[in-house]
Design a protein around this motif. Sequence first.
Motif, short mmCIF file in Angstrom:
data_model
loop_
_atom_site.label_atom_id
_atom_site.label_comp_id
_atom_site.label_asym_id
_atom_site.label_seq_id
_atom_site.Cartn_x
_atom_site.Cartn_y
_atom_site.Cartn_z
N LEU A 277 -3.20 -4.77 -15.53
CA LEU A 277 -2.97 -5.79 -14.52
C LEU A 277 -3.02 -5.15 -13.14
CD1 LEU A 277 0.19 -7.27 -16.24
CD2 LEU A 277 -2.11 -8.23 -16.33
N HIS A 278 -3.35 -5.95 -12.16
CA HIS A 278 -3.14 -5.57 -10.76
C HIS A 278 -4.00 -4.41 -10.27
CE1 HIS A 278 0.17 -8.31 -10.81
NE2 HIS A 278 0.71 -7.65 -11.81
N SER A 279 -4.99 -3.96 -11.03
CA SER A 279 -5.76 -2.84 -10.50
C SER A 279 -6.74 -3.33 -9.43
CB SER A 279 -6.46 -2.06 -11.59
OG SER A 279 -7.26 -2.91 -12.33
N ASP A 280 -6.94 -4.64 -9.36
CA ASP A 280 -7.85 -5.18 -8.34
C ASP A 280 -7.39 -4.80 -6.94
OD1 ASP A 280 -9.27 -6.28 -10.29
OD2 ASP A 280 -8.83 -8.39 -9.81
N GLN A 281 -6.07 -4.92 -6.72
CA GLN A 281 -5.55 -4.61 -5.39
C GLN A 281 -5.78 -3.14 -5.04
OE1 GLN A 281 -3.84 -6.74 -2.71
NE2 GLN A 281 -4.97 -4.94 -2.06
N SER A 282 -5.53 -2.26 -6.01
CA SER A 282 -5.74 -0.83 -5.75
C SER A 282 -7.21 -0.52 -5.53
CB SER A 282 -5.22 0.00 -6.92
OG SER A 282 -3.83 0.06 -6.83
N THR A 283 -8.07 -1.27 -6.19
CA THR A 283 -9.51 -1.10 -5.97
C THR A 283 -9.88 -1.58 -4.57
OG1 THR A 283 -9.83 -1.47 -8.32
CG2 THR A 283 -11.79 -1.61 -6.96
N TYR B 48 0.85 -1.20 0.00
CA TYR B 48 0.00 0.00 0.00
C TYR B 48 0.89 1.25 0.00
CZ TYR B 48 -3.68 3.19 1.80
OH TYR B 48 -4.57 4.22 1.99
N ARG B 49 1.89 1.23 0.87
CA ARG B 49 2.81 2.38 0.95
C ARG B 49 3.53 2.59 -0.39
NH1 ARG B 49 5.18 4.75 5.37
NH2 ARG B 49 4.47 3.06 6.71
N LYS B 50 4.05 1.50 -0.95
CA LYS B 50 4.82 1.61 -2.20
C LYS B 50 3.95 2.09 -3.35
CE LYS B 50 7.83 -1.42 -3.79
NZ LYS B 50 8.42 -2.73 -4.09
N THR B 51 2.73 1.54 -3.41
CA THR B 51 1.81 1.94 -4.48
C THR B 51 1.51 3.44 -4.39
OG1 THR B 51 0.79 -0.23 -4.53
CG2 THR B 51 -0.51 1.55 -5.44
N LEU B 52 1.28 3.90 -3.16
CA LEU B 52 0.95 5.32 -3.00
C LEU B 52 2.15 6.22 -3.28
CD1 LEU B 52 -1.37 5.27 0.11
CD2 LEU B 52 -1.95 6.22 -2.12
N VAL B 53 3.33 5.82 -2.82
CA VAL B 53 4.52 6.65 -3.10
C VAL B 53 4.70 6.78 -4.61
CG1 VAL B 53 7.04 6.78 -2.96
CG2 VAL B 53 5.73 6.21 -0.93
N ARG B 54 4.57 5.65 -5.31
CA ARG B 54 4.73 5.67 -6.76
C ARG B 54 3.66 6.57 -7.40
NH1 ARG B 54 6.60 1.67 -10.19
NH2 ARG B 54 8.19 1.47 -8.57
N GLN B 55 2.44 6.37 -7.00
CA GLN B 55 1.33 7.10 -7.63
C GLN B 55 1.41 8.60 -7.32
OE1 GLN B 55 -2.54 5.38 -7.29
NE2 GLN B 55 -3.60 7.33 -7.55
N ILE B 56 1.62 8.93 -6.05
CA ILE B 56 1.61 10.35 -5.67
C ILE B 56 2.83 11.07 -6.26
CG2 ILE B 56 1.64 11.99 -3.74
CD1 ILE B 56 0.21 9.80 -2.05
#
Length: 338
Positions: free
Chosen positions: A230-236, A54-62
């Motif tokens: 791919l992988h958008s399920d986790q972000s959802t 969650y942290r990594k996804t957000l750092v990348r996205q933000i």
Amino acid sequence: MPQGECALYTQSLNQADTATPVRPVDYPEQSARFQARIDADDRIEANDWMPEGYRKTLVRQISQHAHSEIVGMLPEGNWITRAPSLRRKATLLAKVQDEAGHGLYLYAAAETLGRSREELFDDLLAGRARYSSIFNYPTLTWADMGAVGWLVDGAAIMNQIPLCRCSYGPYARAMIRVCKEESFHQRQGYEIMLTLCRGTPEQKAMAQDALDRWYWPCLMMFGPPDGDSLHSDQSTAWKIKRFSNDELRQKFVDATVPQAQYLGLTLPDPDLRFDPADGGHWRYGAIDWEEFRQVLSGNGPCNRERLAARRKAHEEGAWVREAAAAYAARQAVHKQAA
Ligand SMILES: [Fe+2]
Ligand SMILES: [Fe+2]
């Protein structure tokens, strides 16, 4: 898709390495509690426990979002000195300054997750980070200021409004103000288009030419089609992402068609047609995904120029950072002595 194949400011979620597993085996209780909070629409704050993915996804996205804001200042900054009137110049200047502010809020939001602004900025300047593909296109005429505001900021709003409800508090709160400002940007762009369309035939032709060049790259901003995502399920599941790329793209086309009709302009899509099914939607033709891949892999019209401009600004601003640090250090000494 290779790492970093993101498109819209924040559509960076289709990457294998951003979807690090939650590791429920390592932290079963925390993971279950975390997901329960998300499911209850609770906001996650900086000091709360969160899965590494969650942290990594957000750092990348933000951070990609922040980079897009400040690289996005360049195509429009190009026209500040050549705006056709003082009113247009002041408005464009305010808009470009807003984008710098958006970058600032977003770098600050990313810093709450443990990466410094300096590190994130170094990633951008070294070419390790991505930003929105749209800013690698040139702004050739004044009408591009209209098309960019109307379509690029319009697409950004489509994507960013759902982010106001993102599960991560600092990001969601930053988005509320950003969206208000984006709405002003969109209106100022549309008003430029309207003025040109009500002007001389040459002005209207200039508006049509800008629309012809910006329309398809704007549809690409929403990222690859859902079938390739791919992988958008986790972000959802984490309530970071609330709509798919294709859902947002369709919303954007549905909003844009009547706006183009009002201007008396033609969208450059011979396959565009109204489909009354499912509440009524404007169905669009095939998108040239090869062009999208080329721009993302560094071969767009302005990729090199954009990074070179950011590096130059960073180097030329070194004395400001040094002076600010020296001043802060001196203030700290005075405070201690007092
Ligand atoms: Fe912005
Ligand atoms: Fe904007």
